[in-house]
Write a protein that holds these residues in place. Structure first.
Motif, mmCIF file in Angstrom:
data_model
loop_
_atom_site.group_PDB
_atom_site.id
_atom_site.type_symbol
_atom_site.label_atom_id
_atom_site.label_comp_id
_atom_site.label_asym_id
_atom_site.label_seq_id
_atom_site.Cartn_x
_atom_site.Cartn_y
_atom_site.Cartn_z
ATOM 1 N N ARG A 2 0.835 -1.198 0.000
ATOM 2 C CA ARG A 2 0.000 0.000 0.000
ATOM 3 C C ARG A 2 0.868 1.245 0.000
ATOM 4 N N ARG A 3 2.041 1.166 0.732
ATOM 5 C CA ARG A 3 2.928 2.309 0.781
ATOM 6 C C ARG A 3 3.461 2.639 -0.610
ATOM 7 N N PHE A 4 3.870 1.608 -1.374
ATOM 8 C CA PHE A 4 4.388 1.844 -2.738
ATOM 9 C C PHE A 4 3.306 2.430 -3.671
ATOM 10 N N TRP A 5 2.077 1.953 -3.489
ATOM 11 C CA TRP A 5 0.987 2.479 -4.333
ATOM 12 C C TRP A 5 0.736 3.955 -4.052
ATOM 13 N N LEU A 6 0.743 4.371 -2.799
ATOM 14 C CA LEU A 6 0.565 5.782 -2.466
ATOM 15 C C LEU A 6 1.709 6.625 -2.998
ATOM 16 N N LEU A 7 2.949 6.096 -2.906
ATOM 17 C CA LEU A 7 4.110 6.827 -3.431
ATOM 18 C C LEU A 7 3.996 7.016 -4.937
ATOM 19 N N PHE A 8 3.524 5.975 -5.654
ATOM 20 C CA PHE A 8 3.357 6.043 -7.103
ATOM 21 C C PHE A 8 2.294 7.087 -7.479
ATOM 22 N N ALA A 9 1.181 7.075 -6.747
ATOM 23 C CA ALA A 9 0.098 8.009 -7.033
ATOM 24 C C ALA A 9 0.532 9.439 -6.791
ATOM 25 N N GLN A 10 1.286 9.663 -5.704
ATOM 26 C CA GLN A 10 1.762 11.008 -5.427
ATOM 27 C C GLN A 10 2.744 11.492 -6.487
ATOM 28 N N THR A 11 3.595 10.580 -6.975
ATOM 29 C CA THR A 11 4.580 10.938 -8.004
ATOM 30 C C THR A 11 3.885 11.330 -9.313
ATOM 31 N N VAL A 12 2.876 10.543 -9.700
ATOM 32 C CA VAL A 12 2.125 10.856 -10.928
ATOM 33 C C VAL A 12 1.412 12.190 -10.794
ATOM 34 N N THR A 13 0.831 12.465 -9.635
ATOM 35 C CA THR A 13 0.112 13.716 -9.422
ATOM 36 C C THR A 13 1.051 14.911 -9.536
ATOM 37 N N VAL A 14 2.236 14.783 -8.934
ATOM 38 C CA VAL A 14 3.225 15.872 -9.000
ATOM 39 C C VAL A 14 3.675 16.106 -10.439
ATOM 40 N N CYS A 15 3.925 15.014 -11.196
ATOM 41 C CA CYS A 15 4.369 15.147 -12.593
ATOM 42 C C CYS A 15 3.299 15.822 -13.457
ATOM 43 N N LEU A 16 2.051 15.410 -13.267
ATOM 44 C CA LEU A 16 0.963 16.036 -14.029
ATOM 45 C C LEU A 16 0.845 17.516 -13.690
ATOM 46 N N GLY A 17 1.040 17.857 -12.403
ATOM 47 C CA GLY A 17 0.992 19.261 -12.009
ATOM 48 C C GLY A 17 2.086 20.069 -12.669
#
Length: 391
Positions: A2-17
Motif C-alpha cells: 500500500r505504501r508503494f501504491w501511495l508513493l506512485f500516485a503522489q509521483t504521478v500527481t506531481v508530474c501532471l501538475g
C-alpha cells in the motif's frame, strides 16, 4: 504494498501538475518541431496557393508618387468682380434701380485655387474648366518651387476640361496609363492641392466605373474613387501604383464641402483625346444630329407597347438639322446607331459625340410599331460658349 501504491500516485500527481504549469506558462519548452538545416533549402510548392498573402503588394507607393508628383502643379486664379458698396444694397430690386449710379459698386479681386497636371514637357497642362472659368489671370506653382504665368490654350466646358501653357525649361511631364483598363478594386492615388495647404497625396481604390447622371457635365463617364478629394484637388492627378495618369480629379459628393469618400475623376483616355484636339485646333469637335432624346420610362414603354425600355424616344427635332433632313420625327424610338444598341440618353449622346462630322450614320428606329432605317449626315456640335453656365 500500500505504501508503494501511495508513493506512485503522489509521483504521478506531481508530474501532471508540473506538466500543466509548463504547458500554461512556457509552452515553447514542449515544442519539439525540428529546425530545418541551412544546407537543405525548402522546395517551392507547385500550387499557386502556396504564395504568401502579401506577394506582389508593394510595401510603399513612394516610387509611384515620386514619378508623378513633379508633374502636378498648383493653379491660382484671380478675377475682378463688382459688388455693392454696402451689403444693404444686395436687394435685387434696389440693385436694379441703382446699378447705373456712380459709386454704387466697387471692384474686388477674388482668388481661387486648384490643381493641374503637366502632360507634355513643352509646358501643356490639363486642369478643370471650372478651376480657370472667367479668370483674369492664371498662375501656376510647380512642385520644385518655380512659378509662372499660364496662358489658356482652350477649354471644353461640356467635359469640364481646359488646357494651359507655361514657358519654363526642364519640366517633368506625367505618363498616361495607355491601354491599361482600370477595374473596380484597383488601388489609386490622388495628388493635388487640397484647401491650399500644399501638394498632398491620398490613397484609395476605384469604387465604380462609368458613373453618369450626376448633373456635373453634359458628357459624364467618371471614375469613382474613395481616395480623399477635397476643394483644391480639382484638376489634379489620379494615378495608379506605377505613377501613370488614370484620371483628372473633378468633383466630390459632399454635404459639408469636405471629402466623404465619394470622388469623381475624368478618365485619362478621354482627357487625352480632348487635350490633343484643343492643342491642334483650339477646341473640341463632336458629332451632332440635332435631336433631343428622352429616356423610356415604364409608363412610356407601356403606352408604346414596348417589351423593353432600351432605346430613346425622340422628344424634339431641330428644324433644318441633320436628323430632320434625314426624315426623323418626334415620337420615333431610336434602337441602334451604326449597329450599336442604344440604351439610354446618356450613352446615346456619347455615341453621337464620337461620330465624325460630315460622315454618314445609320439610325434604326421604331415608328408606329415598325422598324425603319435612316441615313444621317452627321453635323458638328455647336460649341458651348466659354463663360456659359455649366449644367
Amino acid at each position: 504494498m500500500r505504501r508503494f501504491w501511495l508513493l506512485f500516485a503522489q509521483t504521478v500527481t506531481v508530474c501532471l501538475g508540473i506538466l500543466f504549469i509548463v504547458a500554461t506558462l512556457r509552452p515553447d519548452w514542449l515544442d519539439r518541431t525540428p529546425v530545418p538545416q541551412a544546407s537543405a533549402p525548402a522546395q517551392p510548392s507547385a500550387g499557386p496557393s502556396a504564395a504568401p498573402a502579401t506577394a506582389g503588394l508593394p510595401a510603399s507607393y513612394a516610387q509611384a508618387v515620386a514619378r508623378a508628383a513633379p508633374a502636378v502643379v498648383n493653379v491660382y486664379t484671380t478675377k475682378q468682380i463688382r459688388e455693392p458698396i454696402s451689403p444693404l444694397l444686395n436687394d435685387p430690386e434696389l440693385s436694379r434701380l441703382l446699378r447705373g449710379l456712380p459709386g454704387f459698386t466697387r471692384k474686388r479681386e477674388a482668388t481661387a485655387l486648384g490643381s493641374g497636371v503637366i502632360v507634355r514637357p513643352d509646358g501643356y497642362i490639363l486642369t478643370n474648366y471650372h478651376v480657370i472659368e472667367a479668370a483674369d489671370a492664371i498662375e501656376v506653382a510647380l512642385n520644385d518651387g518655380r512659378e509662372a504665368r499660364a496662358k489658356l490654350v482652350g477649354a471644353d466646358p461640356e467635359s469640364d476640361l481646359a488646357v494651359l501653357k507655361i514657358d519654363l525649361e526642364g519640366l517633368s511631364s506625367i505618363t498616361f496609363n495607355g491601354t491599361h483598363d482600370m477595374q473596380v478594386g484597383d488601388v489609386v492615388l490622388a495628388i493635388g492641392n487640397p484647401f491650399g495647404v500644399g501638394q498632398t497625396t491620398t490613397m484609395g481604390i476605384v469604387s465604380a466605373l462609368g458613373r453618369n447622371r450626376l448633373g456635373i457635365n453634359i458628357y459624364e463617364n467618371f471614375i469613382q474613387t474613395d481616395a480623399a478629394i477635397n476643394p483644391g484637388n480639382s484638376g489634379g492627378a489620379l494615378i495608379d501604383t506605377h505613377g501613370r495618369l488614370v484620371g483628372i480629379n473633378t468633383a466630390i459628393y459632399s454635404e459639408t464641402g469636405g471629402s466623404l469618400g465619394i470622388g469623381f475623376a475624368i478618365p485619362s483616355m478621354a482627357a487625352q483625346t480632348i487635350l490633343e484636339q484643343i492643342i491642334t485646333t483650339g477646341h473640341v469637335t463632336r458629332g451632332w444630329l440635332g435631336v433631343e432624346p428622352q429616356d423610356i420610362t415604364a409608363d412610356l414603354a407601356k403606352a408604346f407597347g414596348l417589351d423593353s425600355r432600351d432605346g430613346v424616344i425622340v422628344a424634339g427635332v431641330l428644324r433644318g438639322g441633320p436628323a430632320a433632313r434625314a426624315g426623323l420625327r418626334v415620337g420615333d424610338i431610336v434602337l441602334k446607331l451604326n449597329d450599336e444598341p442604344v440604351v439610354d440618353t446618356i450613352r446615346f449622346l456619347n455615341q453621337i459625340a464620337r461620330l465624325t462630322p460630315q460622315s454618314k450614320a445609320e439610325i434604326q428606329v421604331l415608328r408606329a410599331g415598325k422598324k425603319a432605317s435612316f441615313s444621317v449626315q452627321v453635323g458638328a456640335r455647336p460649341p458651348l460658349q466659354l463663360g456659359a453656365r455649366r449644367p
